[in-house]
Design a protein around this motif. Structure first.
Motif, PDB file in Angstrom:
ATOM      1  N   THR A  19     -10.413  -4.392  23.261  1.00 14.98           N
ATOM      2  CA  THR A  19      -9.547  -3.399  22.624  1.00 14.98           C
ATOM      3  C   THR A  19     -10.262  -2.458  21.668  1.00 14.98           C
ATOM      4  N   CYS A  20     -11.487  -2.788  21.255  1.00 15.37           N
ATOM      5  CA  CYS A  20     -12.209  -1.880  20.360  1.00 15.37           C
ATOM      6  C   CYS A  20     -13.708  -2.035  20.566  1.00 15.37           C
ATOM      7  N   SER A  21     -14.474  -1.148  19.970  1.00 11.69           N
ATOM      8  CA  SER A  21     -15.919  -1.092  20.193  1.00 11.69           C
ATOM      9  C   SER A  21     -16.661  -2.043  19.260  1.00 11.69           C
ATOM     10  N   VAL A  22     -17.890  -2.353  19.645  1.00  7.82           N
ATOM     11  CA  VAL A  22     -18.718  -3.220  18.818  1.00  7.82           C
ATOM     12  C   VAL A  22     -19.041  -2.551  17.493  1.00  7.82           C
ATOM     13  N   SER A  23     -19.093  -1.227  17.452  1.00  2.00           N
ATOM     14  CA  SER A  23     -19.401  -0.522  16.204  1.00  2.00           C
ATOM     15  C   SER A  23     -18.322  -0.761  15.150  1.00  2.00           C
ATOM     16  N   THR A  24     -17.077  -0.889  15.601  1.00  2.00           N
ATOM     17  CA  THR A  24     -15.978  -1.179  14.665  1.00  2.00           C
ATOM     18  C   THR A  24     -16.168  -2.553  14.041  1.00  2.00           C
ATOM     19  N   PHE A  25     -16.546  -3.517  14.877  1.00  2.00           N
ATOM     20  CA  PHE A  25     -16.797  -4.863  14.361  1.00  2.00           C
ATOM     21  C   PHE A  25     -18.010  -4.867  13.438  1.00  2.00           C
ATOM     22  N   ARG A  26     -19.046  -4.126  13.806  1.00  2.00           N
ATOM     23  CA  ARG A  26     -20.248  -4.058  12.973  1.00  2.00           C
ATOM     24  C   ARG A  26     -19.925  -3.502  11.591  1.00  2.00           C
ATOM     25  N   TYR A  46      -3.967 -18.618   8.018  1.00  2.00           N
ATOM     26  CA  TYR A  46      -5.223 -18.113   7.445  1.00  2.00           C
ATOM     27  C   TYR A  46      -4.998 -17.596   6.025  1.00  2.00           C
ATOM     28  N   LEU A  47      -3.917 -16.853   5.824  1.00  2.00           N
ATOM     29  CA  LEU A  47      -3.614 -16.341   4.487  1.00  2.00           C
ATOM     30  C   LEU A  47      -3.325 -17.485   3.514  1.00  2.00           C
ATOM     31  N   SER A  48      -2.694 -18.535   4.001  1.00  2.00           N
ATOM     32  CA  SER A  48      -2.455 -19.710   3.156  1.00  2.00           C
ATOM     33  C   SER A  48      -3.772 -20.365   2.755  1.00  2.00           C
ATOM     34  N   CYS A  49      -4.700 -20.457   3.692  1.00  2.00           N
ATOM     35  CA  CYS A  49      -6.015 -21.027   3.385  1.00  2.00           C
ATOM     36  C   CYS A  49      -6.725 -20.185   2.325  1.00  2.00           C
ATOM     37  N   GLN A  50      -6.649 -18.878   2.457  1.00  2.32           N
ATOM     38  CA  GLN A  50      -7.325 -17.997   1.501  1.00  2.32           C
ATOM     39  C   GLN A  50      -6.751 -18.122   0.095  1.00  2.32           C
ATOM     40  N   TYR A  51      -5.501 -18.487   0.003  1.00  2.00           N
ATOM     41  CA  TYR A  51      -4.853 -18.607  -1.305  1.00  2.00           C
ATOM     42  C   TYR A  51      -5.603 -19.564  -2.217  1.00  2.00           C
ATOM     43  N   TYR A  52      -6.244 -20.583  -1.631  1.00  2.00           N
ATOM     44  CA  TYR A  52      -6.941 -21.597  -2.400  1.00  2.00           C
ATOM     45  C   TYR A  52      -8.374 -21.204  -2.742  1.00  2.00           C
ATOM     46  N   LEU A  53      -8.814 -20.039  -2.296  1.00  2.00           N
ATOM     47  CA  LEU A  53     -10.173 -19.583  -2.564  1.00  2.00           C
ATOM     48  C   LEU A  53     -10.194 -18.630  -3.756  1.00  2.00           C
ATOM     49  N   PHE A  54     -11.382 -18.473  -4.357  1.00  2.00           N
ATOM     50  CA  PHE A  54     -11.541 -17.456  -5.379  1.00  2.00           C
ATOM     51  C   PHE A  54     -11.286 -16.081  -4.759  1.00  2.00           C
ATOM     52  N   GLN A  55     -10.813 -15.164  -5.566  1.00  2.00           N
ATOM     53  CA  GLN A  55     -10.484 -13.830  -5.074  1.00  2.00           C
ATOM     54  C   GLN A  55     -11.661 -13.175  -4.368  1.00  2.00           C
ATOM     55  N   SER A  56     -12.856 -13.393  -4.873  1.00  3.09           N
ATOM     56  CA  SER A  56     -14.053 -12.761  -4.306  1.00  3.09           C
ATOM     57  C   SER A  56     -14.385 -13.272  -2.912  1.00  3.09           C
ATOM     58  N   ARG A  57     -13.779 -14.396  -2.517  1.00  2.00           N
ATOM     59  CA  ARG A  57     -14.081 -14.978  -1.198  1.00  2.00           C
ATOM     60  C   ARG A  57     -13.021 -14.638  -0.147  1.00  2.00           C
ATOM     61  N   ARG A  58     -12.020 -13.902  -0.526  1.00  2.00           N
ATOM     62  CA  ARG A  58     -10.950 -13.573   0.413  1.00  2.00           C
ATOM     63  C   ARG A  58     -11.310 -12.322   1.198  1.00  2.00           C
ATOM     64  N   LEU A  59     -11.312 -12.448   2.512  1.00  2.38           N
ATOM     65  CA  LEU A  59     -11.701 -11.357   3.400  1.00  2.38           C
ATOM     66  C   LEU A  59     -10.495 -10.806   4.138  1.00  2.38           C
ATOM     67  N   PRO A  60     -10.463  -9.513   4.401  1.00  9.15           N
ATOM     68  CA  PRO A  60      -9.387  -8.967   5.228  1.00  9.15           C
ATOM     69  C   PRO A  60      -9.574  -9.376   6.682  1.00  9.15           C
ATOM     70  N   ILE A  61      -8.493  -9.515   7.383  1.00 11.69           N
ATOM     71  CA  ILE A  61      -8.542  -9.891   8.797  1.00 11.69           C
ATOM     72  C   ILE A  61      -9.094  -8.742   9.627  1.00 11.69           C
ATOM     73  N   PHE A  62      -9.931  -9.083  10.607  1.00 10.98           N
ATOM     74  CA  PHE A  62     -10.373  -8.075  11.573  1.00 10.98           C
ATOM     75  C   PHE A  62      -9.417  -8.116  12.756  1.00 10.98           C
ATOM     76  N   VAL A  63      -8.763  -7.009  13.034  1.00  4.42           N
ATOM     77  CA  VAL A  63      -7.819  -6.930  14.144  1.00  4.42           C
ATOM     78  C   VAL A  63      -8.485  -6.179  15.285  1.00  4.42           C
ATOM     79  N   GLY A  64      -8.806  -6.892  16.342  1.00  6.66           N
ATOM     80  CA  GLY A  64      -9.469  -6.279  17.491  1.00  6.66           C
ATOM     81  C   GLY A  64     -10.137  -7.339  18.341  1.00  6.66           C
ATOM     82  N   SER A  65     -10.565  -6.943  19.511  1.00  3.13           N
ATOM     83  CA  SER A  65     -11.263  -7.830  20.443  1.00  3.13           C
ATOM     84  C   SER A  65     -12.189  -6.970  21.300  1.00  3.13           C
ATOM     85  N   PRO A  66     -13.142  -7.586  22.003  1.00  9.41           N
ATOM     86  CA  PRO A  66     -14.036  -6.798  22.852  1.00  9.41           C
ATOM     87  C   PRO A  66     -13.316  -5.944  23.894  1.00  9.41           C
TER      88      PRO A  66
END
Length: 324
Positions: free
Chosen positions: A200-207, A178-198
């Motif tokens: 392991t964390c609440s929906v509010s964190t994802f929101r 995923y980080l390799s894919c982001q390398y080819y994008l403009f800086q403004s399009r690179r998003l941080p990874i969301f670490v969590g799942s239903p």
């Protein structure tokens, strides 16, 4: 006998079994047994709740049978058994082929097996303390394939959601790809990874993550994140496309199927070929076979990004070619 001792001859159990068949006058139906070694308590503890491991198991059995071998599972965590006991059982029964199955969690880090007795192969990146041949889904290619499908359909802000257990699992291939894919994008399009799942964390964190970064597409593993999307009122066809990197069979998700049955078949092939060529023990130069996944259209990715999501800009980004 003196000559055998002088040359340090040892009985080959496969040859012995073959000669017994010849002497009995019976037709030879199988070549022997391949042991599937699992670091779990039972079959229920291993595959009953995991589709990928079920398909690996089906592949083990299918290809082994085709090559003239039976398969039998041995569970390292089963009560009354230990790796030392299983090792003695395999040796006493003349079983010389072993597949080390991919567990949900590898609980032991060392084993008392005499590996020099066995032709061995394993699945993916588990059992990484052993120098042996492996077969794995090509996680890097699969991630690039899914990412490119989104780029080709007009998506620009592509996020990734991983459960904590998968972040560093499987040699960090999902994360690295995923980080390799982001390398080819403009800086403004690179998003941080969301670490969590239903689980392991609440929906509010994802929101909060969604509101902060506004992704128009989300890469995930099995599609569990759709539960969150529905809770906060997001549609995969209108608001945020959803693509699975390990798409469950017969699901409605768009994504990549890992061809896990083929992965299991190739593991059996490796073991059988080692047996045929009398190759035993750990390898000085272990090899890995990578199996590319297959893209499957589903209901969570439109054929093109909805027009209302495409924002006009005085400076349009240049058209980009496929990453892979």
């Amino acid at each position: 006998e003196e000559a055998a001792r002088a040359f340090n001859y040892r009985v080959n159990p496969l040859v012995t079994a073959l000669m017994e068949h010849i002497r009995s006058g019976k037709q030879l139906h199988d070549q022997g047994t391949i042991a599937i070694l699992v670091d779990a308590e039972s079959e229920a503890d291993w595959i009953c709740h995991d589709e990928t491991y079920k398909m690996h198991f089906e592949g083990f059995m299918r290809r082994a049978e085709h090559r003239g071998f039976r398969t039998e599972c041995f569970f390292l965590q089963e009560k009354g058994l230990s790796d030392e006991i299983i090792d003695r059982i395999l040796y006493s029964r003349g079983i010389s082929g072993v597949i080390l199955a991919a567990p949900d969690r590898l609980r032991k880090k060392s084993f008392s097996f005499k590996w020099e007795r066995y032709a061995i192969a394993t699945i993916s990146y588990e059992w990484n303390f052993l120098s042996i041949d492996r077969v794995s889904s090509d996680l890097r290619y699969n991630t690039f394939l899914a990412f490119n499908k989104l780029i080709e359909r007009g998506y620009e802000h592509i996020g990734l959601a991983l459960p904590p257990s998968a972040l560093n699992k499987l040699d960090s291939n999902w994360l690295a790809s995923y980080l390799s894919c982001q390398y080819y994008l403009f800086q403004s399009r690179r998003l941080p990874i969301f670490v969590g799942s239903p689980s392991t964390c609440s929906v509010s964190t994802f929101r909060s993550w969604y509101n902060r970064w506004k992704p128009d597409a989300l890469l995930c593993l099995l599609g569990e994140e759709l539960e969150w999307m529905e809770q906060i009122g997001l549609s995969p066809l209108e608001d945020m496309a959803l693509v699975c990197l390990n798409r469950p069979l017969n699901s409605k998700f768009s994504g990549v199927e890992e061809n896990s049955i083929l992965v299991g078949e190739l593991a059996s092939d490796i073991v059988v070929n080692h047996i045929i060529h009398n190759e035993r023990g750990l390898s000085d130069h272990p090899q890995m076979i990578l199996v590319r996944g297959t893209w499957v259209e589903g209901e969570t990715l439109p054929s093109q990004k909805p027009p209302k999501e495409i924002k006009s800009s005085a400076r349009q980004p240049r058209k980009r070619q496929s990453i892979y």
